[in-house]
Design an enzyme around this catalytic site. Structure first.
Site, PDB file in Angstrom:
ATOM      1  N   SER A   1      35.943   2.736 -13.207  1.00 13.57           N
ATOM      2  CA  SER A   1      37.221   3.542 -13.938  1.00 13.57           C
ATOM      3  C   SER A   1      38.070   2.318 -14.798  1.00 13.57           C
ATOM      4  O   SER A   1      38.468   2.875 -15.658  1.00 13.57           O
ATOM      5  CB  SER A   1      38.080   3.733 -12.851  1.00 13.57           C
ATOM      6  OG  SER A   1      37.644   4.632 -11.685  1.00 13.57           O
TER       7      SER A   1
ATOM      8  N   ARG B   1      26.630  -1.696  -7.596  1.00 12.29           N
ATOM      9  CA  ARG B   1      26.332  -1.821  -9.091  1.00 12.29           C
ATOM     10  C   ARG B   1      25.608  -2.962  -9.343  1.00 12.29           C
ATOM     11  O   ARG B   1      24.884  -3.095 -10.102  1.00 12.29           O
ATOM     12  CB  ARG B   1      27.519  -1.516  -9.948  1.00 12.29           C
ATOM     13  CG  ARG B   1      28.053  -0.113 -10.064  1.00 12.29           C
ATOM     14  CD  ARG B   1      29.426   0.070 -10.613  1.00 12.29           C
ATOM     15  NE  ARG B   1      30.219  -0.467  -9.553  1.00 12.29           N
ATOM     16  CZ  ARG B   1      31.737  -0.015  -9.745  1.00 12.29           C
ATOM     17  NH1 ARG B   1      32.112   0.359 -10.762  1.00 12.29           N
ATOM     18  NH2 ARG B   1      32.335  -0.689  -8.989  1.00 12.29           N
TER      19      ARG B   1
ATOM     20  N   LYS C   1      48.922  -1.157  -6.210  1.00 12.09           N
ATOM     21  CA  LYS C   1      48.552  -0.790  -7.670  1.00 12.09           C
ATOM     22  C   LYS C   1      49.168   0.104  -8.379  1.00 12.09           C
ATOM     23  O   LYS C   1      49.942   1.311  -7.717  1.00 12.09           O
ATOM     24  CB  LYS C   1      47.088  -0.300  -7.450  1.00 12.09           C
ATOM     25  CG  LYS C   1      45.936  -1.270  -7.296  1.00 12.09           C
ATOM     26  CD  LYS C   1      44.503  -0.791  -7.470  1.00 12.09           C
ATOM     27  CE  LYS C   1      43.366  -1.765  -7.205  1.00 12.09           C
ATOM     28  NZ  LYS C   1      42.112  -1.089  -7.241  1.00 12.09           N
TER      29      LYS C   1
ATOM     30  N   HIS D   1      30.559   7.857 -10.190  1.00  8.10           N
ATOM     31  CA  HIS D   1      31.352   8.425  -8.909  1.00  8.10           C
ATOM     32  C   HIS D   1      30.693   9.741  -8.672  1.00  8.10           C
ATOM     33  O   HIS D   1      30.117   9.978  -7.551  1.00  8.10           O
ATOM     34  CB  HIS D   1      32.798   8.811  -8.926  1.00  8.10           C
ATOM     35  CG  HIS D   1      33.520   7.519  -9.079  1.00  8.10           C
ATOM     36  ND1 HIS D   1      34.570   7.334  -9.787  1.00  8.10           N
ATOM     37  CD2 HIS D   1      33.674   6.202  -8.500  1.00  8.10           C
ATOM     38  CE1 HIS D   1      35.326   5.979 -10.052  1.00  8.10           C
ATOM     39  NE2 HIS D   1      34.578   5.317  -8.968  1.00  8.10           N
TER      40      HIS D   1
HETATM   41  P1  ADP Z   1      36.010   1.584  -9.689  1.00 11.41           P
HETATM   42  O1  ADP Z   1      35.171   0.301  -9.164  1.00 11.41           O
HETATM   43  O2  ADP Z   1      35.144   2.260 -10.395  1.00 11.41           O
HETATM   44  O3  ADP Z   1      37.289   1.440  -9.862  1.00 11.41           O
HETATM   45  P2  ADP Z   1      36.543   2.779  -6.934  1.00 11.41           P
HETATM   46  O4  ADP Z   1      37.385   1.952  -6.390  1.00 11.41           O
HETATM   47  O5  ADP Z   1      36.904   4.127  -7.231  1.00 11.41           O
HETATM   48  O6  ADP Z   1      35.922   2.418  -8.240  1.00 11.41           O
HETATM   49  O7  ADP Z   1      34.869   2.800  -6.407  1.00 11.41           O
HETATM   50  C1  ADP Z   1      34.741   3.661  -5.173  1.00 11.41           C
HETATM   51  C2  ADP Z   1      33.200   3.336  -4.708  1.00 11.41           C
HETATM   52  O8  ADP Z   1      32.413   3.769  -5.956  1.00 11.41           O
HETATM   53  C3  ADP Z   1      32.855   1.841  -4.607  1.00 11.41           C
HETATM   54  O9  ADP Z   1      31.824   1.752  -3.795  1.00 11.41           O
HETATM   55  C4  ADP Z   1      32.071   1.601  -6.024  1.00 11.41           C
HETATM   56  O10 ADP Z   1      31.255   0.380  -5.714  1.00 11.41           O
HETATM   57  C5  ADP Z   1      31.206   2.895  -6.244  1.00 11.41           C
HETATM   58  N1  ADP Z   1      31.202   3.073  -7.946  1.00 11.41           N
HETATM   59  C6  ADP Z   1      32.035   3.035  -8.660  1.00 11.41           C
HETATM   60  N2  ADP Z   1      31.280   3.358 -10.106  1.00 11.41           N
HETATM   61  C7  ADP Z   1      30.018   3.532  -9.688  1.00 11.41           C
HETATM   62  C8  ADP Z   1      29.098   3.763 -10.348  1.00 11.41           C
HETATM   63  N3  ADP Z   1      29.159   3.773 -11.674  1.00 11.41           N
HETATM   64  N4  ADP Z   1      27.695   3.789  -9.691  1.00 11.41           N
HETATM   65  C9  ADP Z   1      27.873   3.631  -8.608  1.00 11.41           C
HETATM   66  N5  ADP Z   1      28.786   3.444  -7.548  1.00 11.41           N
HETATM   67  C10 ADP Z   1      29.977   3.230  -8.268  1.00 11.41           C
END
Ligand code: ADP
Length: 171
Positions: free
Chosen positions: A127, A89, A40, A16
């Site tokens: 996460s 990803r 959630k 992130h």
């Molecule tokens: P997670 O999938 O980690 O639970 P979130 O709901 O917090 O994530 O994700 C928010 C945004 O961050 C989404 O668009 C997700 O694709 C992106 N994201 C999460 N981890 C990464 C990463 N390692 N590289 C690039 N984008 C990421």
């Protein structure tokens, strides 16, 4: 141009942070927006996540940290933002993200979704991967900032005595 980066961030990871840092070079301001999701059961409360993100991003003056509920486009309109920033990803992200982007476009034609490809070294990182490793006692030191790792260890030490983290590299 203001971009909203919405997500759960439960917890914020180095993946992130990499995305936010790159977004902050492209936009005047990036608002990291934690979704208040009543459906959630999170590891960390919204307030804990906001604090973790603030501490992680204090080196960037054009990053704001906030929480919201309801529709992301409504929140973006309220903040005067023109862009929703999201990360990609893998193919699995692509399907979900494309559907969300199209849905959001039907709700507001003024707001564009912009995708940044993950940096190679974080392509596996989410996460849920972090939570899973910590739950089984692995080290997450290489996946999250030090203050977040400390919170995670504390959380599992209190709530899950069996999964006290042993400092071993699992990946
Ligand atoms: P997670 O999938 O980690 O639970 P979130 O709901 O917090 O994530 O994700 C928010 C945004 O961050 C989404 O668009 C997700 O694709 C992106 N994201 C999460 N981890 C990464 C990463 N390692 N590289 C690039 N984008 C990421």
């Amino acid at each position: 141009m203001i971009a909203i980066y919405p997500g759960s961030f439960d917890p914020i990871t180095l993946g992130h942070i990499d995305l936010i840092e790159r977004g902050a070079k492209l936009f005047t301001m990036v608002v990291v927006a934690v979704l208040r999701n009543p459906n959630k059961i999170p590891l960390f409360t919204v307030n804990q996540r906001l604090e973790q993100i603030r501490l992680s991003m204090q080196h960037l003056p054009n990053v704001d940290v906030d929480s919201f509920d309801g529709l992301t486009v409504k929140y973006a309109q309220m903040r005067g933002a023109q862009v929703l920033l999201r990360g990609l990803r893998a193919i699995s992200d692509f399907e979900v993200e494309l559907q969300m982007a199209h849905t959001n476009k039907t709700l507001s034609t003024q707001i564009e979704t912009v995708f940044l490809a993950t940096s190679n070294e974080y392509s596996f990182l989410s996460s849920s991967v972090v939570r899973e490793i910590a739950r089984f006692g692995g080290s997450v030191d290489h996946l999250v900032p030090p203050h977040v790792a400390r919170d995670i260890y504390q959380c599992y030490a209190q709530n899950h005595p069996v999964s006290n983290p042993i400092k071993t590299e699992v990946i």
